[in-house]
Write a protein that holds these residues in place. Structure first.
Motif, mmCIF file in Angstrom:
data_model
loop_
_atom_site.group_PDB
_atom_site.id
_atom_site.type_symbol
_atom_site.label_atom_id
_atom_site.label_comp_id
_atom_site.label_asym_id
_atom_site.label_seq_id
_atom_site.Cartn_x
_atom_site.Cartn_y
_atom_site.Cartn_z
ATOM 1 N N LYS A 1 -0.767 13.251 -27.034
ATOM 2 C CA LYS A 1 0.495 13.996 -27.121
ATOM 3 C C LYS A 1 1.094 14.210 -25.734
ATOM 4 N N ALA A 2 0.250 14.540 -24.749
ATOM 5 C CA ALA A 2 0.734 14.746 -23.378
ATOM 6 C C ALA A 2 1.311 13.456 -22.804
ATOM 7 N N GLU A 3 0.645 12.324 -23.075
ATOM 8 C CA GLU A 3 1.175 11.025 -22.612
ATOM 9 C C GLU A 3 2.524 10.733 -23.244
ATOM 10 N N GLN A 4 2.632 11.038 -24.524
ATOM 11 C CA GLN A 4 3.885 10.785 -25.225
ATOM 12 C C GLN A 4 5.024 11.613 -24.641
ATOM 13 N N LYS A 5 4.741 12.890 -24.364
ATOM 14 C CA LYS A 5 5.768 13.778 -23.783
ATOM 15 C C LYS A 5 6.226 13.284 -22.420
ATOM 16 N N LYS A 6 5.288 12.731 -21.636
ATOM 17 C CA LYS A 6 5.614 12.233 -20.297
ATOM 18 C C LYS A 6 6.186 10.818 -20.332
ATOM 19 N N ASN A 7 6.171 10.196 -21.506
ATOM 20 C CA ASN A 7 6.542 8.782 -21.632
ATOM 21 C C ASN A 7 5.685 7.926 -20.689
ATOM 22 N N ALA A 8 4.398 8.260 -20.670
ATOM 23 C CA ALA A 8 3.448 7.614 -19.748
ATOM 24 C C ALA A 8 3.220 6.150 -20.110
ATOM 25 N N ARG A 9 2.782 5.389 -19.124
ATOM 26 C CA ARG A 9 2.416 3.990 -19.327
ATOM 27 C C ARG A 9 1.025 3.775 -18.728
ATOM 28 N N PRO A 10 -0.023 4.170 -19.474
ATOM 29 C CA PRO A 10 -1.392 4.029 -18.960
ATOM 30 C C PRO A 10 -1.742 2.567 -18.698
ATOM 31 N N ALA A 11 -2.479 2.329 -17.635
ATOM 32 C CA ALA A 11 -2.904 0.963 -17.292
ATOM 33 C C ALA A 11 -4.012 0.513 -18.238
ATOM 34 N N ASP B 1 3.729 7.253 -33.637
ATOM 35 C CA ASP B 1 4.204 6.254 -32.679
ATOM 36 C C ASP B 1 3.035 5.346 -32.268
ATOM 37 N N PHE B 2 3.376 4.351 -31.431
ATOM 38 C CA PHE B 2 2.331 3.565 -30.775
ATOM 39 C C PHE B 2 1.578 4.469 -29.802
ATOM 40 N N PRO B 3 0.286 4.266 -29.598
ATOM 41 C CA PRO B 3 -0.347 4.870 -28.420
ATOM 42 C C PRO B 3 0.380 4.347 -27.177
ATOM 43 N N MET B 4 0.503 5.172 -26.171
ATOM 44 C CA MET B 4 1.339 4.798 -25.026
ATOM 45 C C MET B 4 0.818 3.576 -24.283
ATOM 46 N N VAL B 5 -0.480 3.308 -24.330
ATOM 47 C CA VAL B 5 -1.021 2.118 -23.676
ATOM 48 C C VAL B 5 -0.496 0.840 -24.345
ATOM 49 N N VAL B 6 -0.105 0.933 -25.609
ATOM 50 C CA VAL B 6 0.489 -0.229 -26.286
ATOM 51 C C VAL B 6 1.877 -0.509 -25.706
ATOM 52 N N TYR B 7 2.631 0.547 -25.391
ATOM 53 C CA TYR B 7 3.924 0.353 -24.720
ATOM 54 C C TYR B 7 3.729 -0.346 -23.370
ATOM 55 N N THR B 8 2.668 0.005 -22.667
ATOM 56 C CA THR B 8 2.390 -0.649 -21.380
ATOM 57 C C THR B 8 2.288 -2.151 -21.596
ATOM 58 N N PHE B 9 1.534 -2.551 -22.608
ATOM 59 C CA PHE B 9 1.375 -3.981 -22.910
ATOM 60 C C PHE B 9 2.721 -4.601 -23.283
ATOM 61 N N LEU B 10 3.452 -3.953 -24.172
ATOM 62 C CA LEU B 10 4.718 -4.522 -24.654
ATOM 63 C C LEU B 10 5.737 -4.683 -23.535
ATOM 64 N N GLU B 11 5.742 -3.771 -22.588
ATOM 65 C CA GLU B 11 6.702 -3.860 -21.486
ATOM 66 C C GLU B 11 6.300 -4.898 -20.447
ATOM 67 N N LYS B 12 5.048 -5.326 -20.457
ATOM 68 C CA LYS B 12 4.601 -6.379 -19.537
ATOM 69 C C LYS B 12 4.817 -7.773 -20.095
ATOM 70 N N HIS B 13 5.103 -7.885 -21.387
ATOM 71 C CA HIS B 13 5.191 -9.191 -22.039
ATOM 72 C C HIS B 13 6.504 -9.326 -22.799
ATOM 73 N N ASN B 14 7.233 -10.380 -22.478
ATOM 74 C CA ASN B 14 8.480 -10.642 -23.197
ATOM 75 C C ASN B 14 8.151 -11.404 -24.476
ATOM 76 N N LEU B 15 8.282 -10.725 -25.602
ATOM 77 C CA LEU B 15 7.959 -11.341 -26.882
ATOM 78 C C LEU B 15 9.205 -11.830 -27.623
ATOM 79 N N ASP B 16 10.353 -11.831 -26.945
ATOM 80 C CA ASP B 16 11.564 -12.383 -27.556
ATOM 81 C C ASP B 16 11.358 -13.858 -27.880
#
Length: 196
Positions: free
Chosen positions: A86-96, A119-134
């Motif tokens: 929840k804290a990561e989500q509030k911070k919009n964190a991107r855990p490595a 939502d996604f766990p925030m570490v999943v956002y980290t992955f998605l933002e590193k990879h262009n899946l378009d």
């Protein structure tokens, strides 16, 4: 001499044809994040709920597989883990996370995760933002304890406007963990549907 030429031509044709077929076969990858430890309605587990589904999908599709493993593991105690999430989500964190994979050579990405705070766990956002899946086909799947997909499929569509996002599979964590035959039936039915 004519026989040698004929055999050589035949071999060249066979290799060329094999190359064409190899190129036509789409490459797929299962990417997932899963968590072990104390889980809601499941107890202490050593294999994550989402991991169980990911391995089923990998085996049935012949895909390559990559696990998103956070550099700093989430707490094993359920309540503490939910507080951190929840804290990561509030911070919009991107855990490595550890390691990486080149997704550019894959046509289809099966993306798996638990639902944390709808939502996604925030570490999943980290992955998605590193990879262009378009331009790829994204086939999402998740585990949950009552919230279903929670709109994460729509988030994928917004993140990757030029990707084809297929219908998501949502399986209760307790089913994945304790009723694996039932979970496998759900996976089979879903794969038949998204394979169209």
């Amino acid at each position: 001499m004519k026989i040698k030429s004929f055999v050589l031509a035949g071999l060249l044709f066979a290799f060329a044809t094999a190359g064409i077929f190899a190129q036509e076969k789409a490459k797929s990858l299962v990417v997932y994040f899963s968590h072990t430890g104390e889980q809601y309605s499941v107890g202490n587990i050593t294999e994550g709920n989402t991991a169980i589904l990911a391995k089923m999908i990998q085996k049935k599709t012949g895909s390559d597989i990559f696990e998103i493993v956070p550099e700093n593991d989430y707490p094993k105690v359920y309540k503490t883990c939910t507080e951190v999430a929840k804290a990561e989500q509030k911070k919009n964190a991107r855990p490595a996370y550890k390691g990486n994979i080149d997704t550019s050579g894959y046509d289809t990405i099966y993306l798996g995760h638990p639902i944390w705070w709808s939502d996604f766990p925030m570490v999943v956002y980290t992955f998605l933002e590193k990879h262009n899946l378009d331009g790829k086909t994204i086939v999402p799947f998740c585990t949950h304890e009552g919230s279903g997909v929670s709109g994460t499929d729509g988030k994928l569509k917004r993140l990757f406007k030029n990707a084809k996002v297929k219908t998501a599979l949502a399986v209760r964590g307790a089913t994945a963990q304790n009723k694996r035959a039932e979970a496998e039936k759900s996976v089979d039915a879903w794969l038949a549907k998204v394979g169209d």
